[in-house]
Scaffold this active site. Structure first.
Site, PDB file in Angstrom:
ATOM      1  N   SER A 113       0.904  -0.904  -0.082  1.00 58.56           N
ATOM      2  CA  SER A 113       0.213  -0.217   0.289  1.00 58.56           C
ATOM      3  C   SER A 113       1.110   0.996   0.239  1.00 58.56           C
ATOM      4  CB  SER A 113      -0.950   0.372   1.278  1.00 58.56           C
ATOM      5  OG  SER A 113      -1.247  -1.535   1.399  1.00 58.56           O
ATOM      6  N   HIS A 118       1.851  15.006  -4.557  1.00 62.53           N
ATOM      7  CA  HIS A 118       2.440  16.200  -5.315  1.00 62.53           C
ATOM      8  C   HIS A 118       1.845  17.352  -5.377  1.00 62.53           C
ATOM      9  CE1 HIS A 118       4.526  12.284  -7.039  1.00 62.53           C
ATOM     10  NE2 HIS A 118       3.672  11.490  -7.149  1.00 62.53           N
ATOM     11  N   CYS A 141      -4.655  -1.830   1.100  1.00 60.39           N
ATOM     12  CA  CYS A 141      -5.167  -3.204   0.635  1.00 60.39           C
ATOM     13  C   CYS A 141      -4.844  -4.000   2.350  1.00 60.39           C
ATOM     14  CB  CYS A 141      -3.828  -4.422   0.094  1.00 60.39           C
ATOM     15  SG  CYS A 141      -3.396  -4.164  -1.384  1.00 60.39           S
TER      16      CYS A 141
END
EC number: 4.1.1.50
Length: 263
Positions: A113, A118, A141
């Site tokens: 995971s 950004h 997950c």
């Protein structure tokens, strides 16, 4: 309460939350535009973004395994965390359709995971419009779910416009061998936002339920020019200039919200 799904082995579902936030500003002069970009770069540098994502990992009940972060020249920053599910799942139903915590209520590598952010500051050289965009992805997950972090993330940024995508990928098997393509019921991303947040934004959903794909767009309802002019006070502008700036900002926001250029 929905009965717990008894699985054969590990929960192989991947739950991905992706969203973009936009902060819009009007900076009249080149000096003001540069000052706005510098302000954004300082406000959302790699150190601050790392702290925000660290809080996200705590909210969803995961462990940080590794962190990579970078400030860019001339502008922008990135942070990537790999995370792992706790050995014991957090208390409560983490996928229940209810809002997660706000920033003020809070007292990475993930295993299979990750969390990333950004930033993209930019400005228009002629129109005076400056835009700050942050792209954030939370992919998990197992039992942990990224949805509980959404409310916190929206309130961690000055979010004029937000676009959110949530998708459950893959399948997992129960003890009888039956495949399950989701481990929780869901009707809308909006169910994971506070009532105050839903009241503050105009929202639009596009959901493909059979594919466990959910999309929500959000734009602030209230427009106060003082919140959008940088380096000046709205009261110091004459009416003609204030109306012109208001029109430019509204057009920019609607274009981003509807993802198309307007005449």
């Amino acid at each position: 309460m929905e009965p717990k799904l008894e699985l054969h082995g590990f929960n192989n579902l991947t739950k991905s939350l992706s969203f973009n936030i936009y902060d819009i500003c009007y900076a009249r002069t080149e000096e003001q535009r540069q000052a706005y970009i510098e302000y954004i770069d300082e406000m959302y540098n790699a150190e601050r973004l790392t702290q925000i994502l660290t809080d996200v990992v705590k909210i969803i009940g995961a462990n940080i395994l590794n962190i990579a972060h970078q400030d860019y020249d001339p502008h922008g920053a990135s942070v990537t965390m790999l995370i792992a599910e706790h050995e014991e799942a957090p208390e409560g139903n983490i996928s229940e359709a209810s809002p997660g915590p706000l920033p003020e209520t809070l007292v990475g590598h993930l295993d299979k995971s990750h969390v990333t952010v950004h930033t993209y500051p930019e400005s228009h050289p002629y129109e005076g419009i400056s835009t700050f965009r942050a792209d954030i992805d939370v992919s998990t997950c197992g039992l942990i779910s990224p949805l509980k972090a959404l409310n916190y993330l929206i309130h961690s940024f000055d979010s004029d416009i937000v676009t959110v995508d949530y998708r459950v990928r893959g399948f997992t098997r129960d003890v009888n061998g039956k495949k399950h393509y989701s481990d929780h019921e869901m009707s809308s991303i909006q169910d994971y936002l506070t009532e105050d947040t839903r009241a503050a934004y105009q929202m639009m959903d596009v959901n493909v339920y059979q594919d466990n794909l959910f999309h929500t767009k959000m734009i602030l309802r209230e427009f106060n020019l003082d919140n959008y002019v940088f380096g000046v006070n709205a009261a110091d502008l004459d009416k003609e200039e204030a109306d012109d700036i208001h029109q430019r900002l509204q057009k920019e926001m609607l274009e981003i919200f509807y993802s198309r250029n307007l005449p």
